[in-house]
Each structure stands twice: as C-alpha cells, then as structure tokens.
Design an enzyme around this catalytic site. Structure first.
Site, mmCIF file in Angstrom:
data_model
loop_
_atom_site.group_PDB
_atom_site.id
_atom_site.type_symbol
_atom_site.label_atom_id
_atom_site.label_comp_id
_atom_site.label_asym_id
_atom_site.label_seq_id
_atom_site.Cartn_x
_atom_site.Cartn_y
_atom_site.Cartn_z
ATOM 1 N N CYS A 224 8.126 11.757 -1.400
ATOM 2 C CA CYS A 224 7.012 12.115 -2.290
ATOM 3 C C CYS A 224 7.528 12.742 -3.595
ATOM 4 O O CYS A 224 8.226 13.758 -3.560
ATOM 5 C CB CYS A 224 6.075 13.077 -1.572
ATOM 6 S SG CYS A 224 4.613 13.421 -2.543
ATOM 7 N N GLY B 273 4.045 -1.568 -0.080
ATOM 8 C CA GLY B 273 3.084 -0.577 -0.557
ATOM 9 C C GLY B 273 2.055 -1.217 -1.464
ATOM 10 O O GLY B 273 1.130 -1.898 -1.023
ATOM 11 N N ARG B 274 2.256 -1.056 -2.779
ATOM 12 C CA ARG B 274 1.227 -1.420 -3.745
ATOM 13 C C ARG B 274 0.875 -2.908 -3.749
ATOM 14 O O ARG B 274 -0.227 -3.280 -4.141
ATOM 15 C CB ARG B 274 1.671 -0.971 -5.142
ATOM 16 C CG ARG B 274 1.789 0.546 -5.266
ATOM 17 C CD ARG B 274 2.610 0.941 -6.481
ATOM 18 N NE ARG B 274 3.985 0.486 -6.356
ATOM 19 C CZ ARG B 274 4.850 0.389 -7.342
ATOM 20 N NH1 ARG B 274 4.492 0.746 -8.554
ATOM 21 N NH2 ARG B 274 6.087 -0.037 -7.127
HETATM 22 C C1 FMN Z 1 -1.447 5.571 -3.671
HETATM 23 C C2 FMN Z 1 -0.108 5.785 -3.027
HETATM 24 C C3 FMN Z 1 0.035 6.743 -2.047
HETATM 25 C C4 FMN Z 1 1.285 6.947 -1.429
HETATM 26 N N1 FMN Z 1 1.399 7.852 -0.419
HETATM 27 C C5 FMN Z 1 2.569 7.959 0.250
HETATM 28 C C6 FMN Z 1 2.694 8.794 1.392
HETATM 29 O O1 FMN Z 1 1.750 9.474 1.800
HETATM 30 N N2 FMN Z 1 3.894 8.814 2.047
HETATM 31 C C7 FMN Z 1 4.970 8.085 1.613
HETATM 32 O O2 FMN Z 1 6.046 8.150 2.232
HETATM 33 N N3 FMN Z 1 4.883 7.304 0.526
HETATM 34 C C8 FMN Z 1 3.709 7.206 -0.131
HETATM 35 N N4 FMN Z 1 3.617 6.351 -1.188
HETATM 36 C C9 FMN Z 1 4.783 5.530 -1.561
HETATM 37 C C10 FMN Z 1 4.739 4.172 -0.852
HETATM 38 O O3 FMN Z 1 4.803 4.346 0.561
HETATM 39 C C11 FMN Z 1 5.927 3.285 -1.299
HETATM 40 O O4 FMN Z 1 7.124 3.907 -0.943
HETATM 41 C C12 FMN Z 1 5.914 3.027 -2.802
HETATM 42 O O5 FMN Z 1 4.627 2.676 -3.239
HETATM 43 C C13 FMN Z 1 6.939 1.941 -3.185
HETATM 44 O O6 FMN Z 1 6.642 0.738 -2.568
HETATM 45 P P1 FMN Z 1 5.891 -0.466 -3.358
HETATM 46 O O7 FMN Z 1 6.706 -0.805 -4.562
HETATM 47 O O8 FMN Z 1 5.779 -1.577 -2.359
HETATM 48 O O9 FMN Z 1 4.545 0.080 -3.760
HETATM 49 C C14 FMN Z 1 2.395 6.169 -1.834
HETATM 50 C C15 FMN Z 1 2.238 5.218 -2.836
HETATM 51 C C16 FMN Z 1 1.017 5.011 -3.441
HETATM 52 C C17 FMN Z 1 0.887 3.944 -4.498
#
Ligand code: FMN
Length: 390
Positions: free
Chosen positions: A112, A239-240
């Site tokens: 985070c 994630g996104r």
């Molecule tokens: C809205 C949002 C909330 C997130 N909340 C968390 C979380 O609670 N715990 C965590 O480990 N990562 C959290 N992340 C990070 C995602 O798990 C992930 O690591 C990050 O978005 C990168 O992956 P991506 O490029 O596929 O989005 C969050 C990301 C977003 C966009």
C-alpha cells in the site's frame, strides 16, 4: 502471441490448494467485495482475494470489518488479505481467521503506497525495516501453521529506486515459510504511474524457490501470457484490468487453456453484466442491512463507482452517464440501461488501455528517521489502522 507460443504452465500451488488457471484477482479496497468477486468468478477460474482487512480491526472485532469478511458458499479457496504492522496483533488476527475457519488462504499486504499508511511505516514502507518485516511474516506463518492455511505476501519493488527491497524481502518471506510471493513491479513512489517493471518480477522469480506471482499492467489476456513468457512467473495477479471488464477472467481462462477467443461484448451485453453486478451488490448489502430497501440503496451506491469503467470508450452521452452514476434502485438502473443502444459494438480503442488509478509519482511519506535505520524492529506507532478497506 499464438496458441503454439503459450508458455507451459502448471496449476498454481498455494499450500494444499491447486489453482487453475494460475490467475489471481488482486485485492482492491472498495472493489473486491463478495458481490464483485462472484461476478468475476462466474467468468472463469482462479483465486479471488477479498478486500483488505486490518488486523487491529479484526482483533478488536470491529463490526464493519467482521461484515467485510464474507465469502460465497462456493468460494474455494476463500482468500483473505490482512494488513498489519505489529507481529503480535497480526498473529492474533491470523489465529482468529484460522480458529474460526474464516478463510483458506491469507495474503499479507506490504504494497500500500497511500501516504496515511506509509507515513506511519505501514504498507509499502514496512519491508525496508527488514527485521520487523521478517518477524511479522514469521508470526503470521506460525499462527496459521496448525491449520495448514497458506500465507502469502504481496509487495512492491521498494520505497523508491534508491531503496529497493523486493529481492531481500522475498527471500526473507520464503525463509519465514510463505507459500508464494506476489510482486507489483512498481515502487511506492511510483504509486500507479509509469509502467510496471516486469524485469524486476523476472529477477524475483530467479531468486526464489517458492511460487512467484507477477502483478502490474495486465490489461488484456495476452498481456498475462507476455508476462509469463517474460518473467517465468507461476501466476498472474490482475487488478485494474478487470475494472468494468469482469469478462477478462473468461479471456484469461481461455488463454491459459490455449484458446484464442477474446470477448468483445456489445453494449447490450455490457449492460447485462452491469445489471448482474448491481444485483449481486444489492444481495450482498441486503444480507447485512436493516431493511431490504436500505440494502438495495447501499448496493446501488456501491455500484456507482463502476459505471464509468463499464462505459469507457462507448459513445454514451454525459447526462446518461451521470444519471447511471447516481442510481438508488435497480428499477432506476433498468430504466437507464434501457436507453443504451444494445447493438453498439465494443470500442476496441479501449483495449489495452490503463483504467482505474493512474496517478503521478511522488515522494513517499515516511516516519522520521525511517530510512536511516533498517535494522530497527520497533513496531511503528499508530500504523495499525483501526478500520478496514484501505
Ligand atoms: C482501487 C484499488 C484498491 C487497491 N487496494 C489494494 C489493497 O487493499 N491491497 C493490496 O495489496 N493492493 C491493493 N491495490 C493494488 C492492486 O492489488 C494491484 O497491486 C495494483 O493495482 C497493480 O496491479 P494492476 O496493474 O493489475 O492494477 C489496490 C489497487 C486499486 C486500483
């Protein structure tokens, strides 16, 4: 990438769980609740992690936190992410999870980048304090061990390019007995800007014996294959890329099974998915609500944040978008969805594009003297949030 170049992959092993395809829905606070996870699970296989739960809130039996630990009857394995900074509180939280049989897999959040968290030494700041990090992971693994529930860690590359921690932290987590390590290929200072560093993910894969999961910038199923080919990871974390596109999990399943079909839903099909999503959120919120009407309103309110993601790239007018983002009931949603042109084809320009958070880089807020004392394992004060959900 063609079917013949699909890298050979095995099911992802997490303790006693075998997961196929080796796909993980990333924990996302405010997003990956039980309703959203069901919507995604209806599309394809994998492991679907719930919203982050704060260890202190769990130990203090915070009612909102206890409500957030909700799983579908058919969710297997039930995957829970914990955030903690104190080894003792984290161990106590893990004991509650395993003794009450609340989950089958526990992930620990060390990624985070939010200032209110790193400023107090939590989240992505914590692995820098290597002794504290190791102690915390060991405490969690030891508390989970009697139940056989596997513990994993999810982290970033480090605080910034001058303070990278991922290889050292990955090795420490492995030594502590985790079942896998997930790496988001960005530093905390990058937040969600730039591109994820897949070379770093490859480096970690080389360094560890336990499974490594790669995370960052998988927007399409083909990106997942490219990541696997580039890094050799044992699984991918999404994630996104699935925001407003839960069918990405269907594409991922097809891809990992060597099939090339990809979903390009019409606006009518997207509207049906939106309706399903809203309905699942209403079910979820009704379960804990004082009245069905309240549950429906809360479910619809929670759905609003997803509207823009579903409609990204479609020619839909501003007024209709705004009305959809203000719905209070399913009847209102049906009425508004009825105004969309169901035959409108999927906007291919929206493919492969970042969605969700894309903020700019910035200096990471840290506690006074944090960087100067890597071996200090004092538990940082006030870093244990007393509420869950990030
Ligand atoms: C809205 C949002 C909330 C997130 N909340 C968390 C979380 O609670 N715990 C965590 O480990 N990562 C959290 N992340 C990070 C995602 O798990 C992930 O690591 C990050 O978005 C990168 O992956 P991506 O490029 O596929 O989005 C969050 C990301 C977003 C966009």
């Amino acid at each position: 990438m063609t079917a013949s170049t699909v890298p050979a992959l095995r099911p992802l092993t997490l303790g006693q769980h075998q997961v196929w395809p080796p796909v993980v829905l990333a924990p996302m606070a405010g997003i990956t609740n039980v309703g959203f996870r069901r919507l995604c699970r209806e599309q394809g296989g994998g492991i679907y992690v719930c919203e982050m739960i704060t260890t202190r809130a769990l130990v203090e039996r915070n009612p909102k936190t206890l409500r957030m630990i909700a799983f579908g009857d058919d969710e297997n394995p039930r995957s829970l992410q914990l955030y903690g900074t104190d080894p003792e509180i984290t161990a106590a939280a893990v004991r509650i999870v395993v003794e009450r049989n609340l989950a089958d897999h526990i992930d620990l959040n060390f990624g985070c980048p939010v200032p209110k968290v790193t400023r107090r030494g939590g989240g992505a700041a914590l692995p820098w304090r290597r002794r504290l990090f190791a102690r915390l992971v060991r405490a969690a693994v030891a508390a989970a061990a009697p139940s056989g529930v596997p513990v994993t860690v999810k982290m970033r590359k480090g605080i910034d390019d001058d303070h990278l921690t991922y290889v050292e932290a990955g090795l420490a987590a492995q030594e502590a007995g985790v079942a896998a390590v997930a790496l988001h290929g960005r530093t905390a200072s990058q937040r969600y800007s730039g591109t994820a560093d897949w070379d770093a993910i490859a480096t970690l894969k080389q360094a560890l014996d336990v499974p490594v999961l790669g995370n960052g910038d998988i927007w399409e199923a083909d990106d997942a294959l490219r990541m696997v080919a580039h890094t050799g990871v044992d699984g991918v974390v999404i994630g996104r890329g699935c925001l407003g596109r839960p069918w990405l999990f269907a594409d991922l399943e097809a891809t990992f099974n060597g099939r090339l079909e990809r979903r390009l839903p019409t606006l009518g099909e997207v509207a049906a998915t939106m309706r399903r999503h809203a309905e699942l959120l209403v079910d979820q919120f009704t379960a804990g609500a004082r009245s069905p009407a309240r549950g429906e309103r809360d479910g619809c309110t929670d759905f609003r944040k997803h509207v823009a993601w579903y409609l990204k790239g479609f020619p839909v007018g501003g007024e209709l978008r705004r009305s959809l983002a203000m719905i209070e009931s399913l009847a209102q949603l049906d009425d508004l969805l009825g105004k969309l042109d169901p035959a409108e084809p999927f906007p291919v320009t929206a493919l492969g594009q970042p969605r969700g958070r894309t903020n700019s880089p910035g200096k990471v807020s840290l506690p006074e003297g944090w960087l100067a004392s890597r071996d200090d394992d004092t538990v940082p004060e006030g870093a244990e949030m007393d509420d869950s959900g990030g």
